[in-house]
Design an enzyme around this catalytic site. Structure first.
Site, mmCIF file in Angstrom:
data_model
loop_
_atom_site.group_PDB
_atom_site.id
_atom_site.type_symbol
_atom_site.label_atom_id
_atom_site.label_comp_id
_atom_site.label_asym_id
_atom_site.label_seq_id
_atom_site.Cartn_x
_atom_site.Cartn_y
_atom_site.Cartn_z
ATOM 1 N N SER A 23 41.477 -4.655 -42.202
ATOM 2 C CA SER A 23 42.361 -5.303 -40.496
ATOM 3 C C SER A 23 41.791 -4.332 -40.266
ATOM 4 O O SER A 23 42.413 -3.310 -38.909
ATOM 5 C CB SER A 23 43.656 -5.727 -40.292
ATOM 6 N N THR A 155 41.927 -23.336 4.984
ATOM 7 C CA THR A 155 42.154 -24.567 3.722
ATOM 8 C C THR A 155 40.242 -25.301 3.379
ATOM 9 O O THR A 155 39.767 -25.693 4.412
ATOM 10 C CB THR A 155 43.125 -25.531 3.693
ATOM 11 N N HIS A 156 40.296 -25.825 2.632
ATOM 12 C CA HIS A 156 39.074 -26.612 1.550
ATOM 13 C C HIS A 156 37.760 -25.638 2.688
ATOM 14 O O HIS A 156 37.076 -25.768 2.240
ATOM 15 C CB HIS A 156 38.690 -27.919 2.615
ATOM 16 N N SER A 277 20.359 -3.895 -7.055
ATOM 17 C CA SER A 277 19.319 -4.539 -7.387
ATOM 18 C C SER A 277 18.510 -3.174 -8.124
ATOM 19 O O SER A 277 17.675 -2.225 -7.039
ATOM 20 C CB SER A 277 19.110 -5.437 -7.024
ATOM 21 N N LYS A 283 19.813 -4.765 -2.060
ATOM 22 C CA LYS A 283 21.362 -5.887 -1.891
ATOM 23 C C LYS A 283 22.228 -4.647 -2.732
ATOM 24 O O LYS A 283 22.217 -3.436 -2.619
ATOM 25 C CB LYS A 283 20.767 -6.307 -3.786
ATOM 26 N N GLU A 290 33.295 -9.239 -9.631
ATOM 27 C CA GLU A 290 32.229 -10.246 -10.548
ATOM 28 C C GLU A 290 32.782 -9.953 -11.894
ATOM 29 O O GLU A 290 32.840 -11.463 -12.625
ATOM 30 C CB GLU A 290 31.231 -10.022 -10.071
ATOM 31 N N TYR A 317 54.280 -15.475 -43.890
ATOM 32 C CA TYR A 317 53.911 -15.095 -43.310
ATOM 33 C C TYR A 317 52.286 -15.876 -44.106
ATOM 34 O O TYR A 317 51.857 -16.113 -44.941
ATOM 35 C CB TYR A 317 53.480 -13.727 -44.315
ATOM 36 N N GLN A 322 46.867 -12.267 -39.062
ATOM 37 C CA GLN A 322 46.207 -10.674 -39.422
ATOM 38 C C GLN A 322 45.005 -11.394 -38.311
ATOM 39 O O GLN A 322 44.396 -10.114 -37.308
ATOM 40 C CB GLN A 322 44.921 -10.757 -40.470
HETATM 41 N N1 ARG Z 1 46.799 -6.171 -42.749
HETATM 42 C C1 ARG Z 1 47.806 -7.722 -42.443
HETATM 43 C C2 ARG Z 1 47.968 -8.247 -40.920
HETATM 44 O O1 ARG Z 1 47.262 -7.665 -40.356
HETATM 45 C C3 ARG Z 1 49.171 -7.074 -42.932
HETATM 46 C C4 ARG Z 1 50.097 -7.429 -43.605
HETATM 47 C C5 ARG Z 1 49.067 -8.264 -45.015
HETATM 48 N N2 ARG Z 1 50.502 -9.287 -45.677
HETATM 49 C C6 ARG Z 1 50.140 -9.480 -47.155
HETATM 50 N N3 ARG Z 1 51.465 -9.855 -47.191
HETATM 51 N N4 ARG Z 1 48.878 -9.252 -47.278
HETATM 52 O O2 ARG Z 1 48.643 -9.715 -40.683
#
Ligand code: ARG
Length: 458
Positions: A23, A155-156, A277, A283, A290, A317, A322
């Protein structure tokens, strides 16, 4: 570099599995929170005698150096690490040797990640609040300038009754004020410290969670260790609050797009917030507005993504969690960009008051006031309503408007009509008479502006 968690397994994972599992691409942005959290943890371990005071000081100094080096650019985050928590610990251990290995006593990555996100997001909330206030200021300033500029209220999407442009803008200001309230409310619940929950069950060490929470500016601690590491409701809440804020910005953007069209010509955006444009030279496109409207859908998606991720997870957990970060970071980044662009876009737009006024004159939006005129002269409302409707039909037939219809024509419909009717159905009168609280009269709009401006100072 071998895996820090190697032991039970060899730690020799497949390269694709490593990339899949990691991550660090998106959690490295929390390096400061991770390091600050670790410093507070080291200080607590030292103060409770879980590690020696000297080791705690060495860890804190080492962490400070890692932080300084990342911040100065001297140290690049190693993208081959699994996550930012592993990177910081690995770097510390490389620098300090065995002492570095003591940092992870009485904590787990599960509470670390929960801590880091909370710390990261509470700062982001503060930024979002400040940026929302900028939009509110721009709204109040334009509303102040245009507190007497008459436009059709719809309205509308049909012309309904005359209002002022200031009144219309202040409707959005009220919405954004509630958004600020939602953000503050969400921050309050988010600001409880999970550190010390450890993996899931707490710890056998004699820790001081309150001390850690206090030194990291939390209002208190998560009172159940399973809850502390398992829930991401604070991310869901934040994304809900952001989604509502985006919805408000999207509706305003939609109106700005509409008002900027040649059909309306109520406002003209500054060149700085429009594009041309590539093929049609005439334009001037409201791309920024937008995009705000478009990005709203994406933020809703971020919210739905996390809700769906969490809905089937058993405690505590799970690695699914993650997946919390990319969505919530995306929502936060997106709303900040939108707010940054919206504030100056509102502040710099030109308001074509004469076009608004003309549109207000063409829609018979004073027909209610004409009926009220007859009511005040003694006619029951339903009869007055009917005569007023017939006069509108007459105007349409004669290609004219109520203000320009001669008195003798009025008199042919009711002899209650007199010269004073013209004053009564003037658009300015229609607006100035709507004196009810929250109505469109100038003093009412002024009161709204004063209220919002006061709220912005607290
Ligand atoms: N990279 C993990 C997350 O973002 C951190 C926690 C990881 N914990 C574990 N027991 N693998 O959630």
């Amino acid at each position: 570099m071998g895996k820090m968690w190697a032991g039970r397994t060899s730690g020799k994972t497949d390269k694709i599995a490593d990339d899949f599992n990691s991550s660090i691409r998106f959690d490295s942005r929390m390096y400061r929170q991770d390091i600050t959290g670790s410093m507070a943890h080291a200080a607590m371990l030292g103060s409770r005698g879980i590690i020696s005071k000297e080791d705690a000081d060495t860890l804190i100094d080492g962490l400070q150096m890692v932080l300084d080096d990342i911040e100065s650019g001297a140290l690049a985050v190693d993208m081959t690490c699994e996550d930012i928590h592993m990177f910081v610990e690995q770097e510390l251990t490389n620098r300090l040797g065995d002492v570095g290995k003591k940092l992870h006593t009485a904590r787990s990555r599960n509470d670390q990640v929960a801590l880091d996100i909370r710390m990261y997001l509470r700062e982001e909330i503060d930024t979002i609040e400040a940026l929302t206030k900028d939009v509110l200021e721009a709204l109040c300033d334009q509303a102040d300038t245009h507190k007497a500029s008459i436009m059709p209220g719809y309205t509308h999407l049909q012309r309904a009754q005359p209002i002022t442009f200031g009144h219309h803008l202040m409707a959005y200001a009220m919405m954004l004020l509630r958004d600020l309230d939602r953000l503050a409310d969400c921050r309050k619940r988010m600001n409880q410290s999970p550190i010390g929950c450890c993996a899931l069950a707490g710890t056998t060490y004699d820790t001081d969670r309150e001390m850690e929470a206090k030194s990291l500016q939390f209002d208190g601690i998560c009172l159940n260790s399973l809850d502390g590491v398992s829930d991401r409701d604070f991310c869901v809440e934040l994304m809900s609050a952001i989604s509502i804020l985006m919805m408000h910005m999207s509706r305003l953007s939609e109106e700005i797009i509409l008002w900027s069209s040649w059909e309306f010509r109520f406002v003209e955006l500054s060149d700085a917030y429009t594009t041309g444009s590539s093929i049609m030279p005439q334009k001037k496109n409201s791309d920024m507005a937008e995009l705000i409207r478009g990005k709203t859908g994406r933020v809703y998606g971020d919210l739905m993504g996390l809700l769906t991720t969490l809905k089937g997870l058993p405690l505590a957990y799970n690695k699914d969690m993650q997946e919390d970060k990319e969505g919530v970071f995306d929502a936060v980044d997106t709303v900040k960009m939108c707010l940054q662009v919206l504030a100056p876009m509102i502040a710099t737009m030109t308001v074509h008051t004469e076009n608004m006024k003309r549109a207000a004159q063409q829609g018979f939006i004073n027909a209610t006031d004409l009926a009220d005129y007859l009511v005040k002269k003694g006619l029951p409302f339903r009869s007055a309503y009917k005569i007023s409707g017939q006069l509108v039909a007459k105007c349409i037939q004669d290609h004219t408007v109520l203000e320009e219809l001669p008195l003798h024509v009025y008199k042919a419909y009711s002899d209650l009509f007199d010269e004073d009717l013209y004053e009564e159905i003037a658009l300015e009168t229609c607006v100035s008479k709507r004196i009810s609280q929250g109505g469109t009269s100038v003093p009412s709009v002024e009161a709204q502006i004063a209220y919002v401006r006061k709220e912005l100072t607290v």
